[in-house]
Design an enzyme around this catalytic site. Structure first.
Site, PDB file in Angstrom:
ATOM      1  N   SER A  37      30.786  76.744  -4.301  1.00  0.00           N
ATOM      2  CA  SER A  37      31.724  76.363  -4.674  1.00  0.00           C
ATOM      3  C   SER A  37      31.946  74.902  -4.776  1.00  0.00           C
ATOM      4  O   SER A  37      32.647  74.522  -5.966  1.00  0.00           O
ATOM      5  CB  SER A  37      33.115  77.271  -4.171  1.00  0.00           C
ATOM      6  N   HIS A  79      36.393  73.035  -2.122  1.00  0.00           N
ATOM      7  CA  HIS A  79      36.680  72.852  -3.815  1.00  0.00           C
ATOM      8  C   HIS A  79      37.328  71.495  -3.844  1.00  0.00           C
ATOM      9  O   HIS A  79      37.044  71.115  -4.851  1.00  0.00           O
ATOM     10  CB  HIS A  79      37.864  74.047  -3.804  1.00  0.00           C
TER      11      HIS A  79
END
Length: 268
Positions: free
Chosen positions: A174, A220
């Site tokens: 991610s 993230h």
């Protein structure tokens, strides 16, 4: 003769016409090559192969996953689970010590970005990688796309090391994928395009990042910021003759991220 929209043209005329047509260029100055996506597919293949190796060695209890997931603090692996004790005590008791970044397992800052345990986690990330790679790889080029992916993943891992719980572990692509989103934002801005088409995607992913259960917001956010930086470097030094400067600046940013990890190891 070659059929044309109006009448016919001789083959020699068509060839000469093709030579005189200016070819589109990437934001970085290199010519666009409309080919397959070797880097995107290769990255997807590596992620899938790592997941398969984890599945055949125990899934969530796989020692491979423990070895390549990123964690700051190592722990003692036992048949019944694991617990945190000094490394010397663990080894003296006959158990296996699973190292963390603090123990010198620096490879985890990169290997963790190719590691997944849950099939849904893998599927969502690979679909996102395919969608973003299909757009970005032909535009920025293979080497640049690979650099964007890897350094964004490293940036995500650097923030994980600094802001996550020392005993916790983090896995997933991610961070690198959020870095590709950051690259996309920079390319839109540099091209003078409105960010309106991207806003729903960015807002949804921001909501998932900060409100989704079990989500590493550190990975993230770190990855997204890393993507902004590397794309800013390449678009600011976009002319072909400035390619050495691009790579030098990119190397400097990579060293900075590694220095951040090293400082955290010393402080811990």
């Amino acid at each position: 003769m070659t059929p044309a929209s109006v009448g016919f043209q001789c083959p020699e005329c068509v060839r000469e016409g093709h030579k005189s047509v200016r070819q589109p260029k990437r934001f970085t100055g290199a010519r666009v090559g409309f080919r397959a996506l070797p880097v995107t597919y290769s990255l997807m293949a590596v992620n899938v192969l790592v997941w398969l190796s984890i599945m055949v060695t125990g899934g969530a209890s796989s020692r491979i996953a423990d070895f390549i997931a990123i964690r700051l603090q190592g722990y003692c692996f036992t048949p019944d689970g694991g617990f945190v004790v000094p490394q010397s005590v663990c080894r003296a008791s006959g158990y296996t010590w699973m190292p963390g970044v603090d123990d010198g397992a620096v490879w985890q800052v990169l290997t963790s970005t190719f590691t997944h345990v849950a099939i849904l986690h893998l599927a969502v990330n690979m679909f996102s990688l395919y969608v973003l790679g299909s757009f970005l790889e032909p535009i920025v080029g293979r080497l640049r796309f690979l650099a964007f992916y890897l350094i964004s993943g490293l940036a995500g891992s650097a923030l994980v090391v600094w802001a996550s719980a020392p005993a916790g572990s983090t896995v997933g692509a991610s961070g690198a994928i959020f870095g590709l989103l950051g690259v996309l934002v920079v390319l839109f801005v540099r091209a003078g395009q409105s960010l309106s088409p991207l806003l729903p995607i960015l807002l949804i992913n921001a909501a998932i990042t900060f409100f989704g259960p079990g989500i590493s917001w550190q990975g993230h956010v770190g990855g997204f910021v890393g993507g902004l930086v590397v794309a800013g470097i390449f678009t600011s030094l976009r002319a072909d003759r400035k390619a050495p400067l691009q790579w030098a600046a990119l190397g400097g940013f990579t060293l900075l991220l590694l220095a951040m990890v090293s400082v955290r190891m010393v402080l811990f």
